[in-house]
Design a protein around this motif. Structure first.
Motif, PDB file in Angstrom:
ATOM      1  N   SER A  29      27.278  -8.527  -5.280  1.00 57.26           N
ATOM      2  CA  SER A  29      26.541  -8.392  -5.043  1.00 57.26           C
ATOM      3  C   SER A  29      25.486  -7.267  -5.820  1.00 57.26           C
ATOM      4  N   THR A  30      24.494  -7.763  -5.457  1.00 57.52           N
ATOM      5  CA  THR A  30      23.360  -6.995  -5.741  1.00 57.52           C
ATOM      6  C   THR A  30      23.170  -5.369  -5.827  1.00 57.52           C
ATOM      7  N   ASN A  31      23.213  -5.233  -4.291  1.00 59.03           N
ATOM      8  CA  ASN A  31      22.851  -4.552  -3.274  1.00 59.03           C
ATOM      9  C   ASN A  31      24.021  -3.197  -3.653  1.00 59.03           C
ATOM     10  N   ALA A  32      25.450  -3.817  -3.884  1.00 62.21           N
ATOM     11  CA  ALA A  32      26.619  -2.638  -4.157  1.00 62.21           C
ATOM     12  C   ALA A  32      26.338  -1.920  -5.032  1.00 62.21           C
ATOM     13  N   ILE A  33      25.661  -3.056  -6.418  1.00 55.98           N
ATOM     14  CA  ILE A  33      25.553  -2.482  -8.198  1.00 55.98           C
ATOM     15  C   ILE A  33      24.391  -1.319  -7.476  1.00 55.98           C
ATOM     16  N   ARG A  34      23.368  -1.874  -6.840  1.00 55.50           N
ATOM     17  CA  ARG A  34      21.882  -0.610  -7.405  1.00 55.50           C
ATOM     18  C   ARG A  34      22.345   0.136  -6.557  1.00 55.50           C
ATOM     19  N   LYS A  35      23.453   0.630  -5.552  1.00 54.75           N
ATOM     20  CA  LYS A  35      23.542   1.488  -4.321  1.00 54.75           C
ATOM     21  C   LYS A  35      24.400   2.417  -5.736  1.00 54.75           C
ATOM     22  N   GLU A  36      25.365   1.705  -6.823  1.00 53.56           N
ATOM     23  CA  GLU A  36      26.389   3.582  -7.035  1.00 53.56           C
ATOM     24  C   GLU A  36      25.533   2.817  -8.895  1.00 53.56           C
ATOM     25  N   LEU A  37      23.554   2.668  -9.276  1.00 58.82           N
ATOM     26  CA  LEU A  37      23.340   2.443 -10.357  1.00 58.82           C
ATOM     27  C   LEU A  37      22.552   3.739  -9.536  1.00 58.82           C
ATOM     28  N   ASN A  38      22.321   3.604  -8.737  1.00 61.28           N
ATOM     29  CA  ASN A  38      21.192   5.020  -8.518  1.00 61.28           C
ATOM     30  C   ASN A  38      21.738   5.985  -8.589  1.00 61.28           C
ATOM     31  N   GLN A  39      22.893   6.428  -7.506  1.00 64.05           N
ATOM     32  CA  GLN A  39      23.922   7.422  -7.122  1.00 64.05           C
ATOM     33  C   GLN A  39      24.064   7.969  -8.957  1.00 64.05           C
ATOM     34  N   LEU A  40      24.400   7.069 -10.275  1.00 64.57           N
ATOM     35  CA  LEU A  40      25.155   7.363 -11.110  1.00 64.57           C
ATOM     36  C   LEU A  40      23.699   7.869 -12.193  1.00 64.57           C
ATOM     37  N   SER A  41      22.586   7.340 -11.829  1.00 65.60           N
ATOM     38  CA  SER A  41      21.639   8.123 -12.122  1.00 65.60           C
ATOM     39  C   SER A  41      21.372   9.215 -12.043  1.00 65.60           C
ATOM     40  N   GLU A  42      20.906   9.143 -10.804  1.00 65.39           N
ATOM     41  CA  GLU A  42      19.898  10.413  -9.896  1.00 65.39           C
ATOM     42  C   GLU A  42      21.075  11.722 -10.172  1.00 65.39           C
ATOM     43  N   ALA A  43      22.576  10.912 -10.435  1.00 71.53           N
ATOM     44  CA  ALA A  43      23.023  12.428 -11.128  1.00 71.53           C
ATOM     45  C   ALA A  43      23.494  12.734 -12.219  1.00 71.53           C
ATOM     46  N   GLY A  44      22.483  11.968 -13.003  1.00 74.55           N
ATOM     47  CA  GLY A  44      22.327  12.341 -15.062  1.00 74.55           C
ATOM     48  C   GLY A  44      22.999  11.472 -15.671  1.00 74.55           C
ATOM     49  N   TYR A  45      24.312  11.410 -14.733  1.00 75.31           N
ATOM     50  CA  TYR A  45      25.368  10.304 -15.928  1.00 75.31           C
ATOM     51  C   TYR A  45      24.572   9.146 -16.874  1.00 75.31           C
TER      52      TYR A  45
END
Length: 168
Positions: free
Chosen positions: A38-54
């Motif tokens: 789902s786009t929601n599952a992907i969005r959640k992980e993308l946001n966390q990885l982006s916020e962490a700077g990865y």
């Protein structure tokens, strides 16, 4: 092994996608389709990885593109970890040691596109290549990694190619 450390299968897929090659980039819908999630599952992980700077974000028309942040202090160690997880580092080291006059070793197929399909396609180019040794090596690595290793000894017109070693 890495999947026991990173328990989110979606996060592991994203890390493989973006850290197997720094040139890999994608957008939310493309990742959702590719991973069949789902786009929601992907969005959640993308946001966390982006916020962490990865991951870095950039905009192309209406889409937000994501790619590995190569300036992050943990980029090189994470990429090495992903390569070790996929068995890429061991394959390259062993090929270079005893396989002949190697000019290039590249990752092609699914892994070059950042998809962990369980099959690793390796392109080996050179002269006087010891095919028997390579087949034996592929068999050993398959058993160790529990992933299929497919060797290609002639140049391929692959859209995605990650050069792991080159004398050029």
């Amino acid at each position: 092994m890495l999947d026991s450390l990173i328990t989110s299968k979606t996060r592991l897929k994203l890390l493989i996608k973006f850290f197997v090659s720094a040139s890999n980039q994608s957008h939310l819908r493309g990742l959702a389709d590719e991973f069949q999630e789902s786009t929601n599952a992907i969005r959640k992980e993308l946001n966390q990885l982006s916020e962490a700077g990865y991951l870095e974000k950039s905009t192309d028309k209406n889409k937000i593109l994501y790619r590995a942040n190569t300036k992050h202090s943990l980029f090189a160690p994470l990429q090495k970890l992903i390569h070790t997880y996929l068995g890429i580092d061991e394959i390259v080291d062993n090929i270079l040691q005893q396989a002949g006059d190697i000019q290039e070793v590249s990752l092609v197929g699914d892994y070059a596109e950042g998809v962990d399909s369980g099959k690793i396609d390796v392109l080996v180019l050179g002269e006087n290549i010891n095919q028997a040794y390579l087949l034996l090596l592929a068999d050993k690595v398959e058993k160790k990694l529990q992933k299929a290793i497919v060797l290609h000894l002639t140049d391929m017109s692959e859209k995605h190619r990650i050069i792991l070693y080159s004398v050029k």
